[in-house]
Structure formats: C-alpha cells, structure tokens
Write a protein that holds these residues in place. Structure first.
Motif, short mmCIF file in Angstrom:
data_model
loop_
_atom_site.label_atom_id
_atom_site.label_comp_id
_atom_site.label_asym_id
_atom_site.label_seq_id
_atom_site.Cartn_x
_atom_site.Cartn_y
_atom_site.Cartn_z
N PRO A 28 0.81 -1.22 0.00
CA PRO A 28 0.00 0.00 0.00
C PRO A 28 0.85 1.27 0.00
O PRO A 28 0.56 2.23 0.70
CB PRO A 28 -0.79 -0.13 1.31
N GLN A 29 1.91 1.27 -0.80
CA GLN A 29 2.83 2.39 -0.88
C GLN A 29 3.48 2.38 -2.25
O GLN A 29 3.42 1.39 -2.98
CB GLN A 29 3.90 2.28 0.22
N LEU A 70 -2.53 -1.58 -27.02
CA LEU A 70 -3.12 -1.97 -25.75
C LEU A 70 -2.87 -0.84 -24.77
O LEU A 70 -1.72 -0.46 -24.52
CB LEU A 70 -2.50 -3.26 -25.23
N VAL A 71 -3.94 -0.28 -24.21
CA VAL A 71 -3.83 0.77 -23.19
C VAL A 71 -4.19 0.16 -21.84
O VAL A 71 -5.26 -0.43 -21.68
CB VAL A 71 -4.74 1.97 -23.50
N VAL A 72 -3.28 0.30 -20.90
CA VAL A 72 -3.49 -0.18 -19.53
C VAL A 72 -3.44 1.02 -18.61
O VAL A 72 -2.52 1.83 -18.68
CB VAL A 72 -2.42 -1.21 -19.13
N PHE A 73 -4.44 1.14 -17.75
CA PHE A 73 -4.46 2.23 -16.76
C PHE A 73 -4.52 1.62 -15.38
O PHE A 73 -5.39 0.77 -15.09
CB PHE A 73 -5.65 3.15 -17.00
N THR A 74 -3.60 2.06 -14.51
CA THR A 74 -3.56 1.49 -13.17
C THR A 74 -2.96 2.50 -12.19
O THR A 74 -2.57 3.61 -12.57
CB THR A 74 -2.74 0.18 -13.17
N THR A 75 -2.91 2.11 -10.93
CA THR A 75 -2.24 2.91 -9.90
C THR A 75 -1.57 1.97 -8.93
O THR A 75 -1.74 0.74 -9.02
CB THR A 75 -3.24 3.82 -9.16
N GLU A 76 -0.77 2.53 -8.01
CA GLU A 76 0.05 1.66 -7.17
C GLU A 76 -0.57 1.34 -5.81
O GLU A 76 -0.14 0.38 -5.17
CB GLU A 76 1.45 2.26 -7.01
N HIS A 77 -1.57 2.09 -5.36
CA HIS A 77 -2.22 1.79 -4.08
C HIS A 77 -3.40 2.72 -3.89
O HIS A 77 -3.77 3.47 -4.79
CB HIS A 77 -1.25 1.88 -2.91
N GLY A 101 -6.70 -1.36 -6.26
CA GLY A 101 -6.35 -0.34 -7.24
C GLY A 101 -7.06 -0.54 -8.56
O GLY A 101 -7.47 -1.65 -8.92
N VAL A 102 -7.19 0.54 -9.31
CA VAL A 102 -7.79 0.49 -10.64
C VAL A 102 -6.91 -0.36 -11.56
O VAL A 102 -5.69 -0.32 -11.49
CB VAL A 102 -7.95 1.91 -11.21
N LEU A 103 -7.55 -1.11 -12.43
CA LEU A 103 -6.88 -1.77 -13.54
C LEU A 103 -7.86 -1.83 -14.70
O LEU A 103 -8.88 -2.52 -14.63
CB LEU A 103 -6.40 -3.18 -13.17
#
Length: 450
Positions: free
Chosen positions: A48-49, A236-243, A261-263
C-alpha cells in the motif's frame, strides 16, 4: 502488427476512486476507457505504498523478493539481478519510452528505456512527489507529441506516469493543491464510506477532485492521440495505480482501501469489453504484458501469472484463490503481511505501532488530524481477521478479543495464518529472520561485526 503497442498509464495514490468504480466523482475519459475494454473489479497491489508496489508491477515479484522494501528515495533499490518490464520488452524488439513519473529507482538508466522524455531525473534530494514535469496534463501532451513526431512501424512501449493524486507539502502541511487544480467546495462532495464525515476529511476529498480532473484529462489526451495517429486498434492501453488514496485507513494499510487499485485493459477490436471479478494482483500485470508482447518470461521465481485466460473465459475459477500483500518500510518501520481470499482477510503485524498507521503526508494533513484525535493512540493488534462478506469495510477485527466464537472464522484464521507463513518461507521473506534494518542492511550488519 503482430505484437501491439503497449501504453501503460499510471498515477499516484488513486485506488479505485473513479466513476467507473461507482465512486461519486466525474471521470468521463477514464470511464470511456473502461467502457471500451475490461475493468478488473478486484485488482490488488502487493504493497500500500509507492515504490514497493511499482517494483512488483515492473518485476512480477513481491517487494521482499526484488529488494524494494521501502521508497526509492529512501535508500532502497532493486536487486542488481532483477529484470524489469521495459528492459525485457526492449530485448523483445519494442522501442521503449518513459514519460513523467517512475519512482522505482534512483538510477532510471537501469530500467532499460530507449528514451526518457522527462525533464528531471529522480534523485534523493528531489523525490518525484514534487516533480513539476510529472503533472498529468503535461506528461500526456509529451506523449501526444511523440506520436505526432515519430515513425511507429515497430511496436513501442510507453510508460506514462502522472504525479497526481499525490499530496504536496506546503509549510509543513500536506494537501492536494485545491486552489491550483480548481477543487470544488467541501460541501459539494460525497464523504468516503470508510471514513467519518468530518470537516478536515471532507476538505481533503474536495481537493482530490481537482487532481482527478487532471488525471482524467491526461487519459483523454493519451487516447485521443492514439486515435489521431490511427493506432487505437494496434495499441493496448493499460491504466492502473500503485495503491489506495492518500487518506487514513487507505495508503499505508493492508485494508482493501489501501491495496485495491484500478486496472483497466483496453484494445478495441481485440479485447472484448467486460468486467473481471476474479482476484488479480499487480504481479500478474507484468507476466501478462510480457505474454501479450511475445516476450520471454525472466528466469526468476515470479509471483505473477498471466490473466489472459480471464479475458477469454470469465468462469476460470482456478485463476487465484488468494493474493498476498505487505509493507516493511515507508517513513518509518511498519512491517505487516496480509493474505486475502474471496471472503477472508488475515493481517499479521510485526511491530508496536498505532492502530491506524499514518504515513507522514497523511499524518500532517487535515484528514490525518481528524483521525489522530480518536484512533492514533490505540495499539495495533498483532493479528487481524475480517469477514469481507459481512464486513467489507473491515471495521470489525474478529481477533480483537482473542477468542473466536465462530467456527468458520476460527478455521479461516488457522488456515490463513499457516498459508501466510508458508508463503513468507517460500519467498525468503527477511521478516522471518527478525527486524529488517533500513537501507542496505547487509552492509550495516557487516559493519556491526567489525
């Protein structure tokens, strides 16, 4: 084109705070990306960081496996032998580009990018949280300019990293620059369901909305640029975050609010739109992207597995029965490990810390002040167990009183406790040897022995 272009768009501290995940926010560009592809509803990260989680995305391994047990600007580094995603994609014939934020290493040259479009390198005295060159709208414009100027007959990989929604320090306080981003008034936003509706918390939520607008605009610029270049179907577009959000009980915590997190995964014409509800970890993203690119997997003990079968058969019940997460160092020692299944969450804490751990940016914030008043003085239990079906917000630790009346909970505790320990042993978790020292602990031990 045999292998698609890959555009990995990622941002800070977002969790799933988006319209497409039913949050009370307006994110039309991100929502459109979700509608065009696959939304993963139960995507979790390994920490979570920031740096540790990002290291898993880039190596397919947990932070205690790859060496990133703390922040990149806090004297933590990937092991020398770690192979990272852009390096492996470049070896497979991809042209690799870095835009904006990376925050995995202080030595970005080791990541294997052919070209870095960022104006400022990551250095110890200039952590990425203050990089003006990583603001979403500017980074997205740089990506669009690359598409306009370049010849893209060969496949490319672009890491597009946004600074938002990270807090910023000003005169010792941390906020989300509401004035800069045009945040709405606090009374105009909805409270977060996992936090009390207090003025300091609501004001921080309002400021996050301003940064969300920037993230949404950045995503829109990226997708519009691909369309203008005629590359949408080849990319291919990937959208995400780390926490999770930089709010109490999220960032720095192994709650679902902290490790969820979003994926989003979009390639119109190739990937059928839909929703995946299976448990997925960000170590799986690494493995899947290599498969998409036709690149070989590294010869290391990978924690991830390809989830491409989930895009073809949403009834694959054997994909994952559990995910693991943990934390060791952030701005202080905060060792914890967690295991999550469909129904249960078990957390093992290894140190004496307050019940609600607050990273420095949250501690010195309006929201952090509200939570400190009631929760910061309480001692954190060494074991936590939550029934996620009955208690999705993880408010009732079933192990708080030491005795379990429910046989199902007792069975879950025993099983998950054993499985967590087995996983730590299998992955050579240094916590099993005792407290983990900061930085290069091997060097410190050697000095102590002299």
């Amino acid at each position: 084109m045999d292998n698609p272009n890959i555009v990995l768009v990622h941002c800070h501290d977002l969790g799933k705070y988006l319209g497409c995940y039913d949050s009370a926010v307006e994110t039309p560009q991100v929502d459109a990306l979700a509608d065009s592809g696959v939304r993963f509803d139960r995507h979790f990260v390994t920490a979570p960081q920031c740096s540790p989680s990002r290291s898993s995305l880039m190596t397919g391994r947990h932070p205690h496996q790859n060496g990133m047990l703390g922040l990149a600007h806090g004297n933590w580094e990937l092991h020398d032998e770690e192979q990272v995603l852009p390096e492996l994609l470049r070896e497979a014939g991809y042209e690799t580009h870095l835009f904006g934020l990376q925050h995995i290493t202080e030595y970005p040259n080791r990541l294997g990018y052919d070209e870095s479009h960022s104006e400022e390198p990551l250095t110890a005295d200039a952590p990425p949280s203050v990089h003006e060159s990583a603001r979403a709208r500017d980074v997205a414009d740089e990506f669009a300019a690359m598409l306009e100027d370049g010849d893209h007959d060969d496949p490319f990989f672009a890491s597009v990293g946004f600074f938002e929604a990270h807090r910023v320090e000003e005169n010792g306080d941390f906020g989300f620059e509401g004035e800069r981003y045009g945040a709405p008034a606090p009374e105009e936003v909805e409270p977060l369901e996992f936090l009390p509706d207090e003025p300091g918390i609501r004001s921080d939520i309002a400021e996050i909305h301003g940064m969300l607008d920037a993230i949404d605009d950045g995503v829109g610029t990226v997708t519009d640029a691909l369309e203008s270049a005629g590359l949408t179907k080849d990319t291919l577009v990937v959208f995400t975050t780390e926490h999770g959000l930089a709010m109490p009980r999220a960032k720095g915590c192994c709650s679902d609010q902290g490790i969820g997190g979003v994926l989003l995964w979009s390639r119109p014409g190739t990937v059928e739109p839909g929703v995946v509800d299976d448990l997925v970890s960000n170590v799986d993203v690494f493995t899947t992207l290599l498969e998409v690119a036709g690149a070989p997997q590294p010869d290391t003990d990978l924690a991830g597995q390809s989830f491409l079968p989930l895009l073809e058969d949403d009834d694959d019940e054997d994909f994952r029965e559990r995910i693991f997460a943990g934390m060791t160092w952030h701005d202080r020692y905060n060792p914890m490990r967690a295991i999550r299944t469909d129904r249960w969450k078990y957390v093992r804490n290894f140190w004496h810390l307050p019940d609600v751990y607050l990273t420095r940016d949250i501690f010195c914030s309006a929201a952090g002040s509200e939570v400190r008043k009631t929760s910061y003085g309480e001692q954190r239990p060494y074991e936590e167990l939550y029934d996620l079906e009955a208690d999705p917000l993880e408010k009732e630790n079933l192990l708080a009183d030491g005795d379990l009346d429910d046989s199902a909970a007792e069975t879950a505790r025993d099983r998950l406790r054993d499985e967590l320990l087995e996983w730590m042993e299998t992955t050579d978790d240094p916590l099993l040897e005792g407290p983990v020292l900061p930085g290069d602990w091997d060097e410190i031990r050697l000095r102590n022995e002299e």
